[in-house]
Write an enzyme that holds these catalytic residues in place. Structure first.
Site, PDB file in Angstrom:
ATOM      1  CB  ILE A   1      60.476 -20.528  19.474  1.00  0.00           C
ATOM      2  CG1 ILE A   1      61.872 -20.211  20.018  1.00  0.00           C
ATOM      3  CG2 ILE A   1      59.460 -19.564  20.048  1.00  0.00           C
ATOM      4  CD1 ILE A   1      62.312 -18.780  19.734  1.00  0.00           C
ATOM      5  CG  ASP A   2      59.351 -24.746  15.656  1.00  0.00           C
ATOM      6  OD1 ASP A   2      58.992 -25.463  16.594  1.00  0.00           O
ATOM      7  OD2 ASP A   2      58.593 -24.342  14.762  1.00  0.00           O
ATOM      8  CE  LYS A   3      69.112 -26.966  14.239  1.00  0.00           C
ATOM      9  NZ  LYS A   3      69.580 -28.137  13.463  1.00  0.00           N
TER      10      LYS A   3
END
Length: 307
Positions: A133-135
């Site tokens: 999942i994105d930062k």
């Protein structure tokens, strides 16, 4: 040596077929492996742009991963579940999942390696990482502690049997209560750092459902059928409801925060060893909940309801 084999079920470029079928291989990695002769079609060498016939057998032999060289770091983890095969972790907003240019350390992988041995299938920089999942997206991730677990979890992702449900605050008010977005995703032609809906992209499907309406904003549930890079963020922007706070795909005038208001709330999978169905839920983080309650108050809605 890592060996994979599968039968072609639809006509497409070979590098694309490999990347879509073997989830631990990116399209660029597939292209390189084909050019290196590590991937064959019915036992014969091929080119990345070749389109094997339906029924053809794709055989893949990749070199064994190199020893891990990422430094373990004693960083606190919010572990939701753990056994000998898997870890389910609730990643905070702002933490990068694995080392990459610009983020060599202080990542989730650095923290996980300090805590436990991880699978080696993804090589030196992404040990144990089955999906990302994105930062600036928070929430649940499943992590493999050994190669057997990694292969099982990756196969489930490929078969689309996992439960991956997110909640997001998005711009605008939906006309419908629920729907399905089917729009292929790939690199944006004019900005290689972004993803976009493109005709020759990889298939991408997002199911959405309205949870609450706040006038100019809506709280939605998004369930992933596929898991492409930035999928929910791009799909929501594509239907003119970009995720609030998204600096890449959303408008400048948006809700104040430290990035997109997107949280991986539910995760489900079949245990690699026991075969038991496991389902987990992580509540939205406090900063997300505070904004929801502010929007509820402004819309005249009760503020004590749990998401």
């Amino acid at each position: 040596m890592q060996t994979h084999e599968f039968t072609v079920t639809e006509t497409a470029r070979l590098d694309k077929l490999v990347a879509e079928t073997v989830t631990t291989i990116s399209r660029s990695q597939a292209k390189g492996a084909i050019e290196a002769g590590q991937i064959t079609v019915d036992g014969q060498p091929a080119k990345p742009k070749d389109k094997p016939a339906v029924g053809a057998t794709i055989h893949i032999e990749l070199p064994a991963p190199q020893p891990l060289d990422v430094t373990p770091e004693n960083i606190p983890l919010d572990i939701v579940y753990e056994d000998d095969d898997v870890i389910v972790v609730n990643k905070p907003q702002g933490m990068v999942v694995h080392p990459a240019p610009g983020h060599p350390n202080h990542t989730l992988v650095n923290a996980l390696l300090y805590h436990s041995p991880l699978s080696s299938i993804n090589g030196t920089l992404r040990p144990g990482i089955v999906h990302r999942i994105d930062k600036d997206t928070s929430g649940l991730l499943m992590v493999a502690k050994n190669d057997h677990a990694h292969q099982s979890l990756s196969a489930q992702l490929q078969a689309k049997t996992n439960l991956r449900e997110y909640v997001a605050i998005v711009h605008g008010n939906f006309k419908e209560e629920e729907g399905v977005i089917r729009a292929p995703l790939g690199r944006a032609p004019k900005d290689r750092k972004k993803q976009a809906v493109v005709a020759d992209g990889r298939p991408a499907v997002t199911h959405f459902r309205v949870l609450e309406r706040y006038g100019n904003y809506t709280l939605v549930s998004c369930r992933l059928e596929t898991g492409r890079t930035h999928q929910i963020r791009v799909h929501m922007a594509y239907i003119n409801h970009p995720v609030a706070g998204d600096p890449l795909y959303g408008p400048k005038k948006t809700l104040k925060g430290e990035g997109q208001f997107l949280h991986a709330r539910e995760l489900g999978f079949v245990h690699p060893t026991t075969g038991e169905q496991l389902d987990f839920t992580a509540p939205v983080p406090p900063h997300f909940m505070a904004v929801v309650n502010k929007l509820r108050h402004e819309a005249g809605l009760p503020v004590d309801k749990v998401i």
